[in-house]
Structures are given as C-alpha cells and as structure tokens.
Design a protein around this motif. Structure first.
Motif, short mmCIF file in Angstrom:
data_model
loop_
_atom_site.label_atom_id
_atom_site.label_comp_id
_atom_site.label_asym_id
_atom_site.label_seq_id
_atom_site.Cartn_x
_atom_site.Cartn_y
_atom_site.Cartn_z
N ARG A 63 -20.39 -11.71 22.19
CA ARG A 63 -21.33 -12.40 21.30
C ARG A 63 -21.09 -12.02 19.84
O ARG A 63 -20.95 -10.86 19.49
CB ARG A 63 -22.75 -12.04 21.71
N GLY A 64 -21.01 -13.06 19.02
CA GLY A 64 -20.85 -12.84 17.59
C GLY A 64 -19.42 -12.64 17.14
O GLY A 64 -19.17 -12.47 15.95
N ARG A 65 -18.45 -12.66 18.08
CA ARG A 65 -17.04 -12.50 17.72
C ARG A 65 -16.26 -13.74 18.13
O ARG A 65 -16.62 -14.45 19.06
CB ARG A 65 -16.45 -11.29 18.45
N LEU A 66 -15.16 -14.00 17.44
CA LEU A 66 -14.28 -15.09 17.81
C LEU A 66 -13.36 -14.63 18.93
O LEU A 66 -12.95 -13.46 18.98
CB LEU A 66 -13.44 -15.53 16.60
N PRO A 67 -13.01 -15.53 19.86
CA PRO A 67 -12.12 -15.14 20.96
C PRO A 67 -10.72 -14.83 20.46
O PRO A 67 -10.20 -15.50 19.55
CB PRO A 67 -12.13 -16.38 21.87
N ILE A 68 -10.10 -13.81 21.04
CA ILE A 68 -8.71 -13.47 20.70
C ILE A 68 -7.90 -13.38 21.99
O ILE A 68 -8.38 -12.94 23.02
CB ILE A 68 -8.62 -12.15 19.91
N LEU A 69 -6.65 -13.81 21.90
CA LEU A 69 -5.76 -13.80 23.06
C LEU A 69 -5.50 -12.37 23.50
O LEU A 69 -5.05 -11.53 22.70
CB LEU A 69 -4.44 -14.48 22.70
N SER A 70 -5.77 -12.10 24.79
CA SER A 70 -5.62 -10.74 25.30
C SER A 70 -4.75 -10.65 26.54
O SER A 70 -4.34 -9.56 26.93
CB SER A 70 -6.99 -10.12 25.59
N ALA A 71 -4.48 -11.78 27.19
CA ALA A 71 -3.61 -11.79 28.36
C ALA A 71 -3.10 -13.21 28.57
O ALA A 71 -3.74 -14.19 28.17
CB ALA A 71 -4.33 -11.29 29.61
N VAL A 72 -1.93 -13.32 29.20
CA VAL A 72 -1.32 -14.62 29.51
C VAL A 72 -0.79 -14.58 30.94
O VAL A 72 -0.04 -13.67 31.30
CB VAL A 72 -0.16 -14.94 28.54
N THR A 73 -1.21 -15.55 31.74
CA THR A 73 -0.65 -15.71 33.07
C THR A 73 0.43 -16.78 33.03
O THR A 73 0.18 -17.91 32.60
CB THR A 73 -1.72 -16.12 34.09
N VAL A 74 1.64 -16.43 33.44
CA VAL A 74 2.74 -17.38 33.54
C VAL A 74 2.75 -17.92 34.96
O VAL A 74 2.96 -17.16 35.92
CB VAL A 74 4.08 -16.73 33.18
N HIS A 75 2.51 -19.21 35.12
CA HIS A 75 2.35 -19.81 36.45
C HIS A 75 3.65 -19.79 37.25
O HIS A 75 4.73 -20.14 36.72
CB HIS A 75 1.88 -21.25 36.31
N GLY A 76 3.53 -19.42 38.50
CA GLY A 76 4.71 -19.32 39.35
C GLY A 76 5.40 -20.64 39.63
O GLY A 76 6.62 -20.71 39.71
N ARG A 77 4.62 -21.72 39.78
CA ARG A 77 5.21 -23.00 40.14
C ARG A 77 5.78 -23.76 38.94
O ARG A 77 6.59 -24.66 39.12
CB ARG A 77 4.18 -23.88 40.87
N SER A 78 5.33 -23.42 37.74
CA SER A 78 5.72 -24.27 36.61
C SER A 78 6.01 -23.53 35.31
O SER A 78 6.45 -24.14 34.35
CB SER A 78 4.61 -25.29 36.33
N GLY A 79 5.76 -22.23 35.25
CA GLY A 79 5.86 -21.51 33.99
C GLY A 79 7.27 -21.10 33.61
O GLY A 79 8.21 -21.22 34.40
N PRO A 80 7.44 -20.62 32.38
CA PRO A 80 8.75 -20.15 31.91
C PRO A 80 9.21 -18.92 32.67
O PRO A 80 8.41 -18.20 33.26
CB PRO A 80 8.50 -19.83 30.43
N GLN A 81 10.51 -18.69 32.64
CA GLN A 81 11.06 -17.51 33.29
C GLN A 81 10.96 -16.31 32.34
O GLN A 81 11.17 -16.44 31.14
CB GLN A 81 12.52 -17.73 33.69
N VAL A 82 10.60 -15.17 32.90
CA VAL A 82 10.50 -13.92 32.14
C VAL A 82 11.19 -12.84 32.97
O VAL A 82 11.03 -12.81 34.20
CB VAL A 82 9.03 -13.53 31.87
N GLN A 83 11.92 -11.97 32.30
CA GLN A 83 12.61 -10.90 33.01
C GLN A 83 12.14 -9.54 32.55
O GLN A 83 11.72 -9.36 31.40
CB GLN A 83 14.12 -11.01 32.81
N TYR A 84 12.24 -8.59 33.47
CA TYR A 84 11.99 -7.18 33.15
C TYR A 84 13.10 -6.38 33.81
O TYR A 84 13.27 -6.44 35.04
CB TYR A 84 10.63 -6.73 33.68
#
Length: 357
Positions: A267-288
């Motif tokens: 309450r009283g704050r603007l939302p900030i990006l804190s996590a991103v889910t990369v979808h398994g069926r359609s999202g970009p590839q990421v490596q570790y």
C-alpha cells in the motif's frame, strides 16, 4: 508419505457416482468421515463442523470437502498418495491422462453422458460428478531421495449431485482450492520449437533478458514490446497491517515473449519487478553453466544442475514449492505440463524475493 506405502498396499476404492467414494458417502459429517477412515485425523483443515469446510487426511491421500451444513460434498484424491479409485473398471488415479480421457469418453458415449473440458484442460463429467486433474509424478533416486519425473499423472475431484455441474465453481470447493484466478487451458499444450526461441542472458539477482529487477510495469511492457494479456493482483483487505486500499498489482503475463512478470508492491508504493517466470512451453531459452533451463526434460535438468553444484562445491536450494536452484542466486527450475508429460521452466528472482511457488 507416498514412498512408505506401495500402490498395492493402498485400499482399492470404487466410485458410486454422486453417491459415494469408497467408504465415504456424500452427506457424511466430518466425524463420520473420520470414523470411516479408521479414526483418521485431518493434518490440515478449515471450518470443520462449522458449515463450509475441508479436511486433508495425509494417511489416506485425500481431502474431504463439506457444504454449508457440514455434509460431505466432495472428495479430492491425490495422484501420488491417494487410493486407486475406479469407475466401472476405469482407473482414475495415478494414470496417464490421455489414457484415462479416452476411456472415460468411450464410456460416456456408450452411456449417453456429456463430457466437457475443465479449467485444467482435463475431462469433467457432470453425470458422474467427476473432474480430473493432474500433478507431476515423483519417484525415489537410487540414493533414496525424492526426485521429479517427466510424467503427468491423474488425480480427481469427485463430488455430490449438488456440485456436479460446476465443481470448482462451487463455494464449498472454492474455500479449499479457488482456481478462478488460474489461467484456463482448453486442453491443448503446444510447445514452441527451440529453433524459434530467443536466447536470454541472466545476471543473477539483477536482470533476465531485457528486464531489470526494480522496473515498473510500463518499463517492463516497453522492454518486451507488448502489452500484458492478463494481470493479477489483490485488494489489501484481509491483512490487518495493510488496512483497506486500492488494488495491488502482483503479476502480468506476456504471451508473445512467453514470460510472467511478478511485482512487489504494498500500500502506498508503486509495483516494482521482483521476479520473472520464463514459460516452459513458449519462453526464451536461458542457460546456467551450460545447462539449458527452459523447455527441457525436468529429470535431465534436475540431474545436470545437481551434478554441477555437487562437482563445484555449491549448495542446492529448494523453493517453497519444491523447485530446485543454486543457493543464493535467485533461480529455480520449475515444471509445466505438456499433455502427458512435464517440461522445465524457470523463475528468476531479485534479492530478497521470497518465492512461494
């Protein structure tokens, strides 16, 4: 726990549509249900003997759902721990989803029953009070550890006549599991080819692809070049320390990019990006560490990640939902369904993000 009881040691239950499931008859009180289960105690419950309520019985792998008069109106049977339940010889629990679907549809054609698709993309038959679902199969490694499998297996919600036409839309079931905010699946699970997926770079606790943690929603949409197809959030009532206030944004889904943005906001704050889910069926590839994290076999990713961390003296962490990741880096390998199978997806988090699945 499921590994303590072999499948053949579990009681075999028969569904009598709209009337009974094994020893449980619809209309029973919580006390009568406990007696029918040999004096079982609900390890988790809400509102028992107070009208609407539910109780989960871990030793049986079921959840009993009660209506406004505290009478039994539904029985949810777990895939891994629940008793094998059959309907006219068709096994409903812990089986390949497409096989159960085909057998139920064949029986429905012969008996003139209508089959619809529920929110999870599985068959639902009002005439029998059956609504199927799935969960990820688990197994034991050679060392005796629980590990995730690549198979989806069936579970079921079995209900009385008064809930049969819309089980998950009923007040009784919503109190136990409200799926109204879950994105419905029409019964198809297309998977984007890896050749057309972009490769995103990940800087732990700072950024994933073009998205930097701390961005506001407008900057997220601009970075992805698209508007969200859906938004989820809540009003702050129910949390006394917040008090009443305006709607709070919690997540936005971007289908073209194949990601969901999760926001931290009070309450009283603007939302900030804190996590991103990369979808398994359609999202970009990421490596570790050379391990492809998205759209792959869950078993293979889990094994490669565990092996790499062990070989390099690093610590394996688990999220609240049981997802795996390297400790301290804010990344967890998740799983998503593709029909009868599961494939990997991943969630990338900022420092301080408490991932609850």
């Amino acid at each position: 726990m499921w590994w303590k009881r072999k499948p053949e040691e579990r009681a075999q239950w028969v569904l009598e549509p709209l009337v009974a499931v094994g020893p449980l008859r619809f209309g029973m009180s919580p006390g009568e249900v406990a007696d029918a289960l040999g004096g079982a105690i609900a390890y988790a419950s809400q509102g028992l003997d107070k009208g609407f309520g539910w109780g989960s019985y871990a030793d049986w792998g079921i959840t009993a759902v009660y209506g406004e008069d505290s009478g039994l109106v539904g029985v949810a049977v777990d895939a891994m721990e629940g008793p094998p339940v059959s309907l006219q010889g068709i096994g409903l629990i812990a089986r390949v989803p497409s096989a159960v679907d085909a057998e139920l549809r064949d029986l429905a054609r012969r008996e003139g029953a209508s089959v619809r698709v529920n929110r999870s993309g599985d068959p639902e038959i009002g005439a029998w009070g059956v609504s199927l679902g799935t969960e990820q199969e688990e197994g034991l490694s050679p060392e005796g550890y629980v590990e995730r499998r690549d198979r989806a297996i069936t579970r079921a919600l079995l209900v009385s006549r008064e809930l049969a036409e819309d089980p998950y839309g009923s007040d009784a079931v919503k109190l136990w599991r409200d799926v109204s905010t879950v994105r419905p699946n029409p019964g198809a699970w297309p998977v984007r080819s890896w050749q057309v997926r972009p490769e995103w770079a990940w800087v732990p606790l700072e950024s994933i692809g073009p998205l930097r943690f701390g961005m506001g929603p407008q900057r997220v949409a601009a970075a992805l070049g698209e508007s969200p197809v859906s938004r989820g959030g809540r009003y702050p009532y129910g949390l006394p320390w917040e008090g009443p206030g305006e709607w709070i944004l919690e997540e936005e889904r971007f289908d073209r990019a194949g990601v969901t943005a999760h926001y931290w906001c009070i309450r009283g704050r603007l939302p900030i990006l804190s996590a991103v889910t990369v979808h398994g069926r359609s999202g970009p590839q990421v490596q570790y560490a050379g391990i492809r994290l998205v759209g792959e076999s869950v078993e293979a990713v889990d094994a490669a990640l565990t092996r790499y961390l062990d070989d390099n003296g690093l610590v394996l962490a688990y999220s609240c939902g049981g997802d795996l990741g390297p400790h301290g880096l804010g990344m967890y390998v998740r799983a998503t369904r593709t029909g009868d199978s599961m494939i990997s997806e991943a969630r990338f988090c900022s420092a301080g993000w408490d991932d609850h699945g």
